[in-house]
Design an enzyme around this catalytic site. Sequence first.
Site, PDB file in Angstrom:
ATOM      1  N   ASP A 286       1.014  -1.414   0.166  1.00 59.59           N
ATOM      2  CA  ASP A 286      -0.089   0.015  -0.057  1.00 59.59           C
ATOM      3  C   ASP A 286       0.889   1.288   0.168  1.00 59.59           C
ATOM      4  O   ASP A 286       2.158   1.196   0.484  1.00 59.59           O
ATOM      5  CB  ASP A 286      -0.914  -0.106   1.237  1.00 59.59           C
ATOM      6  CG  ASP A 286      -1.723  -1.011   1.284  1.00 59.59           C
ATOM      7  OD1 ASP A 286      -2.215  -1.523   0.184  1.00 59.59           O
ATOM      8  OD2 ASP A 286      -2.406  -1.506   2.172  1.00 59.59           O
ATOM      9  N   LYS A 287       0.196   2.505  -0.515  1.00 59.78           N
ATOM     10  CA  LYS A 287       0.947   3.523  -0.553  1.00 59.78           C
ATOM     11  C   LYS A 287       1.908   3.955   0.549  1.00 59.78           C
ATOM     12  O   LYS A 287       2.933   4.347   0.900  1.00 59.78           O
ATOM     13  CB  LYS A 287       0.011   4.679  -0.767  1.00 59.78           C
ATOM     14  CG  LYS A 287       0.543   5.995  -0.900  1.00 59.78           C
ATOM     15  CD  LYS A 287      -0.278   7.234  -1.193  1.00 59.78           C
ATOM     16  CE  LYS A 287       0.434   8.556  -0.892  1.00 59.78           C
ATOM     17  NZ  LYS A 287      -0.737   9.593  -0.827  1.00 59.78           N
TER      18      LYS A 287
END
Length: 347
Positions: free
Chosen positions: A176-177
Amino acid sequence: MVSTDNLERCITGLTREALLQLIISTPPVVQDEEDLPADSEIRVVQVTASLHGLRLDKALAEGVPEFSRSYLQQLIAQGDLSVGGQVLTKASGKVRQGQVLQLIMRPTPQSQAFVPESMDLDVVFEDEHLRVIHKPAGLVVHPAPGHWRGTLLNGLLALDALASTLPRAGIVHRLDKDTSGLMVVARTRQAMDALVQCIAARVVKRQYLAIGQGRWGSVTEREVAVGIGRDPQNRLRMAAVDLQRQAGKEARTTITCLDQNDSHCLVLCSLHTGRTHQIRVHMAHLGHPLVGDALYGGVPAAGLQRQALHAWRLAFAHPITGQALAFEAAPPADIELALQTLGLRYN
């Protein structure tokens, strides 16, 4: 000049093998590129024996590997693919050996996102087949709506000329970011295909450090085998679901408590499957949402505004040589500071 009747008689007299050879060797009739907008181009893909029987979108992805299948599906749906002058709009259609696929490549935000962008990537290991990269929090892995540029993929394209020849620039799994930590990226198609198979077979070992809210309790290790699917109330979220009643996929995580106090716990999470937001969902399901993970009920603490999740250890057999590889990356400064502030320690 040969008349139509004579040409028909000539073709009728050919054997099946000779006719097939004629079709394969005849240059494709390509639309004049001068008629296209300046930022469009035509790609021609010859259907070889290895592509015979594949879906249209999959065959195109093999012939135009620098673009994703979803982008190619868009082009097919809007009528930009033709075979022998006939426009085809169903990506699920099957191709046959000898066909010549003619695709008009029109620019979209997605296609324009696949450009090299120089960035300072932390390469932990590399050889001719793969790289292991320590991704910082805040870096998006792959272009997507809202993040068409400045992604890890853009950095890989600038780092390695070979990346442009691979689907997704060699990316075989994602973080995830706002999750930091280790990722493996392929540099050759052979390594990429092998790594994808290893991940699907669950033989790539991935362990994460996470800070959860609340005291963990007396049971040190918990095995969480709860399905994960889309949250019907919020399509941006995933949710723990009963697979007998709701759509989703099996998911399993082993979670071990390393330290705890009355307000927080530090845990080591070992993935056995790789579902979207798996650790975040399973921790929230146990009543310990990650610090800073607002999407799943976590709140900021000890200076952390992002989810307290770090891909700490990555271990796998080299996809080409078979050598056992294992890598560890210490948590970044923001998580280290949070651990000190919360009085949590790990060995």
